[in-house]
Design an enzyme around this catalytic site. Sequence first.
Site, PDB file in Angstrom:
ATOM      1  N   ASP A 172       0.861  -1.182   0.000  1.00 40.18           N
ATOM      2  CA  ASP A 172       0.000   0.000   0.000  1.00 40.18           C
ATOM      3  C   ASP A 172       0.896   1.231   0.000  1.00 40.18           C
ATOM      4  O   ASP A 172       1.501   1.567   1.008  1.00 40.18           O
ATOM      5  CB  ASP A 172      -0.904  -0.018   1.229  1.00 40.18           C
ATOM      6  CG  ASP A 172      -1.724   1.257   1.384  1.00 40.18           C
ATOM      7  OD1 ASP A 172      -2.059   1.864   0.348  1.00 40.18           O
ATOM      8  OD2 ASP A 172      -2.019   1.641   2.532  1.00 40.18           O
ATOM      9  N   GLY A 214       1.293   5.054   0.020  1.00 39.33           N
ATOM     10  CA  GLY A 214       0.607   6.301   0.315  1.00 39.33           C
ATOM     11  C   GLY A 214       1.415   7.499  -0.112  1.00 39.33           C
ATOM     12  O   GLY A 214       2.444   7.367  -0.794  1.00 39.33           O
ATOM     13  N   SER A 225       3.147   9.518   1.854  1.00 42.54           N
ATOM     14  CA  SER A 225       4.365   9.726   2.625  1.00 42.54           C
ATOM     15  C   SER A 225       5.077   8.448   3.026  1.00 42.54           C
ATOM     16  O   SER A 225       6.251   8.484   3.376  1.00 42.54           O
ATOM     17  CB  SER A 225       4.056  10.538   3.888  1.00 42.54           C
ATOM     18  OG  SER A 225       3.057   9.899   4.659  1.00 42.54           O
ATOM     19  N   VAL A 226       4.396   7.310   2.981  1.00 43.41           N
ATOM     20  CA  VAL A 226       5.021   6.052   3.375  1.00 43.41           C
ATOM     21  C   VAL A 226       4.393   4.898   2.608  1.00 43.41           C
ATOM     22  O   VAL A 226       3.229   4.967   2.202  1.00 43.41           O
ATOM     23  CB  VAL A 226       4.877   5.833   4.908  1.00 43.41           C
ATOM     24  CG1 VAL A 226       3.426   5.556   5.277  1.00 43.41           C
ATOM     25  CG2 VAL A 226       5.782   4.721   5.407  1.00 43.41           C
ATOM     26  N   TYR A 245     -20.899   5.755  -5.892  1.00 46.86           N
ATOM     27  CA  TYR A 245     -20.272   7.042  -6.211  1.00 46.86           C
ATOM     28  C   TYR A 245     -20.548   7.379  -7.679  1.00 46.86           C
ATOM     29  O   TYR A 245     -20.460   6.510  -8.551  1.00 46.86           O
ATOM     30  CB  TYR A 245     -18.767   6.890  -5.985  1.00 46.86           C
ATOM     31  CG  TYR A 245     -18.027   8.123  -5.527  1.00 46.86           C
ATOM     32  CD1 TYR A 245     -18.296   8.720  -4.298  1.00 46.86           C
ATOM     33  CD2 TYR A 245     -17.008   8.665  -6.302  1.00 46.86           C
ATOM     34  CE1 TYR A 245     -17.574   9.819  -3.867  1.00 46.86           C
ATOM     35  CE2 TYR A 245     -16.286   9.762  -5.878  1.00 46.86           C
ATOM     36  CZ  TYR A 245     -16.569  10.338  -4.662  1.00 46.86           C
ATOM     37  OH  TYR A 245     -15.862  11.426  -4.230  1.00 46.86           O
ATOM     38  N   GLY A 299     -10.255   7.365  -4.645  1.00 48.04           N
ATOM     39  CA  GLY A 299      -8.935   6.908  -4.239  1.00 48.04           C
ATOM     40  C   GLY A 299      -8.962   5.418  -3.939  1.00 48.04           C
ATOM     41  O   GLY A 299      -9.888   4.914  -3.283  1.00 48.04           O
ATOM     42  N   ASP A 349      -7.176   3.739  -1.962  1.00 50.41           N
ATOM     43  CA  ASP A 349      -7.080   3.479  -0.527  1.00 50.41           C
ATOM     44  C   ASP A 349      -8.451   3.568   0.130  1.00 50.41           C
ATOM     45  O   ASP A 349      -8.762   2.809   1.063  1.00 50.41           O
ATOM     46  CB  ASP A 349      -6.090   4.432   0.133  1.00 50.41           C
ATOM     47  CG  ASP A 349      -6.400   5.902  -0.145  1.00 50.41           C
ATOM     48  OD1 ASP A 349      -7.079   6.210  -1.152  1.00 50.41           O
ATOM     49  OD2 ASP A 349      -5.927   6.758   0.630  1.00 50.41           O
ATOM     50  N   THR A 395      -2.709  12.176   5.451  1.00 48.22           N
ATOM     51  CA  THR A 395      -2.442  13.480   4.858  1.00 48.22           C
ATOM     52  C   THR A 395      -3.744  14.259   4.714  1.00 48.22           C
ATOM     53  O   THR A 395      -3.829  15.440   5.053  1.00 48.22           O
ATOM     54  CB  THR A 395      -1.770  13.323   3.486  1.00 48.22           C
ATOM     55  OG1 THR A 395      -0.564  12.556   3.643  1.00 48.22           O
ATOM     56  CG2 THR A 395      -1.422  14.678   2.902  1.00 48.22           C
ATOM     57  N   THR A 408       1.756  30.122  20.864  1.00 45.83           N
ATOM     58  CA  THR A 408       1.425  30.017  19.433  1.00 45.83           C
ATOM     59  C   THR A 408       1.549  28.587  18.958  1.00 45.83           C
ATOM     60  O   THR A 408       0.686  28.072  18.228  1.00 45.83           O
ATOM     61  CB  THR A 408       2.342  30.936  18.607  1.00 45.83           C
ATOM     62  OG1 THR A 408       2.149  32.284  19.017  1.00 45.83           O
ATOM     63  CG2 THR A 408       2.029  30.814  17.122  1.00 45.83           C
TER      64      THR A 408
END
Length: 242
Positions: free
Chosen positions: A6, A8, A10-11, A86, A93, A95, A119, A171
Amino acid sequence: MNLIIDQGNSVTKMALFRAGQLQNVDFYPKWGPDEVTRFLDTHAVDAAIFSTVTNPDPEALKLLQQRVRCFVRFDHTSQIPVRIGYHTPHTLGLDRIAAVVGASMECPGRPVLIVDAGTCVTYDLLTADGTFVGGNIAPGIRLRLLAMHEHTGKLPLVDDSGEIPEIGFSTETAMRAGATLGVAYEIEGYMARLNEIYPDLFVFLTGGDALKLAAKIKSRIFVNENLVLTGLNRILQENAEI
């Protein structure tokens, strides 16, 4: 042994399933031919499925096709055990589809809301008759922090790891709490509203930020970080003779 990949934003996850049971998951911030070679040299794999939401490495895919007897590249033409309601299924996507398939296995015959917090945060609804009717997409925690930094003149870029008070006292904590609690409260809002329509609603929380958000959500929610992997394993079984 089934290999589930899988990829993604970022990973990349590489997981092994045996007789429908997850054995282990490895995580790769960088994924390519070297990682595939090392994995296949040390694991006996009978079949594999690859799913991505980004652009894959063609050499890595070529290696998988050459070395795995039964290889499936998951796409919108693949057979899946749920109906898609849909209006633009080709834009969904992969995923999201896999997570819904995983949820359908865990809760057959029940309406399910799948919240995938990565994300982006996706909210997908599976009805009791097995129809994936659709869902919504919103910015995830890190995207919210990045947007506040990039679209203002003075707000800093804040890491999502750290203290998350109910009310920020600096902040940094104000931004982190605003982003994290904003997602958590958003999830609770979806749960409350959809539970009015589907009283038997079951809610899964998955994705990289699942545990962090679950700690801030007061409503009943079930965390399953491997829902996408479970769904992909089921899709592999649907599309290959193993």
